[in-house]
Design a protein around this motif. Structure first.
Motif, PDB file in Angstrom:
ATOM      1  N   GLU A  22       5.997  17.371  -4.697  1.00 30.62           N
ATOM      2  CA  GLU A  22       5.324  16.154  -4.244  1.00 30.62           C
ATOM      3  C   GLU A  22       4.610  15.439  -5.389  1.00 30.62           C
ATOM      4  N   GLU A  23       4.143  16.195  -6.367  1.00 32.86           N
ATOM      5  CA  GLU A  23       3.413  15.613  -7.498  1.00 32.86           C
ATOM      6  C   GLU A  23       4.332  15.122  -8.617  1.00 32.86           C
ATOM      7  N   THR A  24       5.627  15.378  -8.504  1.00 35.19           N
ATOM      8  CA  THR A  24       6.585  14.982  -9.529  1.00 35.19           C
ATOM      9  C   THR A  24       7.122  13.591  -9.211  1.00 35.19           C
ATOM     10  N   ALA A  25       7.011  12.705 -10.184  1.00 34.74           N
ATOM     11  CA  ALA A  25       7.463  11.325  -9.992  1.00 34.74           C
ATOM     12  C   ALA A  25       8.972  11.255  -9.777  1.00 34.74           C
ATOM     13  N   ASP A  26       9.375  10.256  -9.026  1.00 37.32           N
ATOM     14  CA  ASP A  26      10.794   9.923  -8.823  1.00 37.32           C
ATOM     15  C   ASP A  26      11.594  11.005  -8.112  1.00 37.32           C
ATOM     16  N   ILE A  27      10.950  11.756  -7.230  1.00 32.24           N
ATOM     17  CA  ILE A  27      11.696  12.730  -6.426  1.00 32.24           C
ATOM     18  C   ILE A  27      11.757  12.226  -4.991  1.00 32.24           C
ATOM     19  N   ASP A  28      12.977  12.133  -4.487  1.00 31.09           N
ATOM     20  CA  ASP A  28      13.233  11.803  -3.089  1.00 31.09           C
ATOM     21  C   ASP A  28      13.324  13.145  -2.362  1.00 31.09           C
ATOM     22  N   LEU A  29      12.236  13.523  -1.703  1.00 34.45           N
ATOM     23  CA  LEU A  29      12.082  14.884  -1.191  1.00 34.45           C
ATOM     24  C   LEU A  29      12.401  14.993   0.291  1.00 34.45           C
ATOM     25  N   THR A  30      13.189  16.007   0.611  1.00 38.00           N
ATOM     26  CA  THR A  30      13.445  16.387   1.993  1.00 38.00           C
ATOM     27  C   THR A  30      12.849  17.771   2.198  1.00 38.00           C
ATOM     28  N   VAL A  31      12.014  17.904   3.215  1.00 39.62           N
ATOM     29  CA  VAL A  31      11.380  19.178   3.536  1.00 39.62           C
ATOM     30  C   VAL A  31      12.005  19.693   4.829  1.00 39.62           C
ATOM     31  N   VAL A  32      12.576  20.889   4.754  1.00 39.12           N
ATOM     32  CA  VAL A  32      13.189  21.511   5.922  1.00 39.12           C
ATOM     33  C   VAL A  32      12.392  22.767   6.242  1.00 39.12           C
ATOM     34  N   GLU A  33      11.753  22.781   7.391  1.00 33.97           N
ATOM     35  CA  GLU A  33      11.077  24.003   7.839  1.00 33.97           C
ATOM     36  C   GLU A  33      12.167  24.911   8.405  1.00 33.97           C
ATOM     37  N   TYR A  34      12.635  25.813   7.547  1.00 37.83           N
ATOM     38  CA  TYR A  34      13.851  26.564   7.856  1.00 37.83           C
ATOM     39  C   TYR A  34      13.703  27.512   9.041  1.00 37.83           C
ATOM     40  N   LEU A  35      12.484  27.875   9.413  1.00 37.47           N
ATOM     41  CA  LEU A  35      12.324  28.712  10.606  1.00 37.47           C
ATOM     42  C   LEU A  35      12.600  27.910  11.880  1.00 37.47           C
ATOM     43  N   LYS A  36      12.389  26.583  11.815  1.00 35.64           N
ATOM     44  CA  LYS A  36      12.667  25.696  12.946  1.00 35.64           C
ATOM     45  C   LYS A  36      14.077  25.127  12.870  1.00 35.64           C
ATOM     46  N   GLU A  37      14.549  24.865  11.650  1.00 31.42           N
ATOM     47  CA  GLU A  37      15.869  24.287  11.416  1.00 31.42           C
ATOM     48  C   GLU A  37      16.602  25.124  10.377  1.00 31.42           C
ATOM     49  N   PRO A  38      17.105  26.292  10.768  1.00 31.43           N
ATOM     50  CA  PRO A  38      17.731  27.175   9.780  1.00 31.43           C
ATOM     51  C   PRO A  38      19.016  26.591   9.201  1.00 31.43           C
ATOM     52  N   PRO A  39      19.242  26.875   7.908  1.00 29.19           N
ATOM     53  CA  PRO A  39      20.511  26.448   7.316  1.00 29.19           C
ATOM     54  C   PRO A  39      21.666  27.243   7.929  1.00 29.19           C
ATOM     55  N   SER A  40      22.833  26.654   7.909  1.00 34.29           N
ATOM     56  CA  SER A  40      24.015  27.348   8.416  1.00 34.29           C
ATOM     57  C   SER A  40      24.383  28.487   7.469  1.00 34.29           C
ATOM     58  N   ARG A  41      25.230  29.361   7.945  1.00 38.20           N
ATOM     59  CA  ARG A  41      25.715  30.455   7.104  1.00 38.20           C
ATOM     60  C   ARG A  41      26.415  29.894   5.870  1.00 38.20           C
ATOM     61  N   ALA A  42      27.237  28.855   6.078  1.00 36.44           N
ATOM     62  CA  ALA A  42      27.962  28.244   4.956  1.00 36.44           C
ATOM     63  C   ALA A  42      26.989  27.631   3.952  1.00 36.44           C
ATOM     64  N   LYS A  43      25.929  26.996   4.429  1.00 35.49           N
ATOM     65  CA  LYS A  43      24.948  26.404   3.522  1.00 35.49           C
ATOM     66  C   LYS A  43      24.233  27.483   2.733  1.00 35.49           C
ATOM     67  N   LEU A  44      23.856  28.568   3.399  1.00 37.00           N
ATOM     68  CA  LEU A  44      23.214  29.689   2.694  1.00 37.00           C
ATOM     69  C   LEU A  44      24.125  30.242   1.610  1.00 37.00           C
ATOM     70  N   GLU A  45      25.384  30.432   1.954  1.00 33.26           N
ATOM     71  CA  GLU A  45      26.349  30.955   0.983  1.00 33.26           C
ATOM     72  C   GLU A  45      26.427  30.035  -0.235  1.00 33.26           C
ATOM     73  N   GLN A  46      26.462  28.714  -0.004  1.00 32.11           N
ATOM     74  CA  GLN A  46      26.510  27.737  -1.094  1.00 32.11           C
ATOM     75  C   GLN A  46      25.227  27.756  -1.919  1.00 32.11           C
ATOM     76  N   LEU A  47      24.078  27.836  -1.252  1.00 34.89           N
ATOM     77  CA  LEU A  47      22.796  27.853  -1.971  1.00 34.89           C
ATOM     78  C   LEU A  47      22.704  29.066  -2.890  1.00 34.89           C
ATOM     79  N   TYR A  48      23.052  30.233  -2.383  1.00 38.83           N
ATOM     80  CA  TYR A  48      22.972  31.445  -3.209  1.00 38.83           C
ATOM     81  C   TYR A  48      23.979  31.406  -4.351  1.00 38.83           C
TER      82      TYR A  48
END
Length: 116
Positions: A22-48
């Protein structure tokens, strides 16, 4: 730069990482509360994969049912861990941050600096 944080507001490290973003300039930030909106299995696999870590390294053991589910055993496969995470998001270690420069599991929170 776009950035997405998979965030748990009850976690101090996650809150500190979010504050850095939030303190870094020029960041378009999306906040996902993952306990409420968990990533899909495919997204997790890609992230890791993009973070260069295994699902085992992204598994949250403390405060989760990981041990009870047998996910900390040597025989637990990456596929089993990903399936469990997709079903029970409390198994996902936090915070995960994705930007145009890559993905990091930001423990400690300063790791986010590598990708912003």
């Amino acid at each position: 730069m776009k950035a997405t944080i998979w965030h748990n507001p009850k976690c101090g490290t996650s809150r500190k990482t979010l504050a850095i973003l939030e303190e870094t300039a020029d960041i378009d930030l999306t906040v996902v509360e993952y306990l409420k909106e968990p990533p899909s299995r495919a997204k997790l696999e890609q992230l890791y994969r993009d973070a260069g870590i295994t699902p085992q390294e992204g598994l949250r053991v403390r405060g989760s049912p990981a041990e009870d589910l047998g996910l900390t055993d040597d025989g637990a496969t990456a596929a089993q861990i990903l399936d469990a995470m997709a079903t029970e998001p409390s198994l996902i270690e936090r915070p995960l941050v994705e930007t145009d420069k890559g993905v990091r599991l930001c423990r400690p929170q300063d790791r986010v600096q590598e990708i912003i």
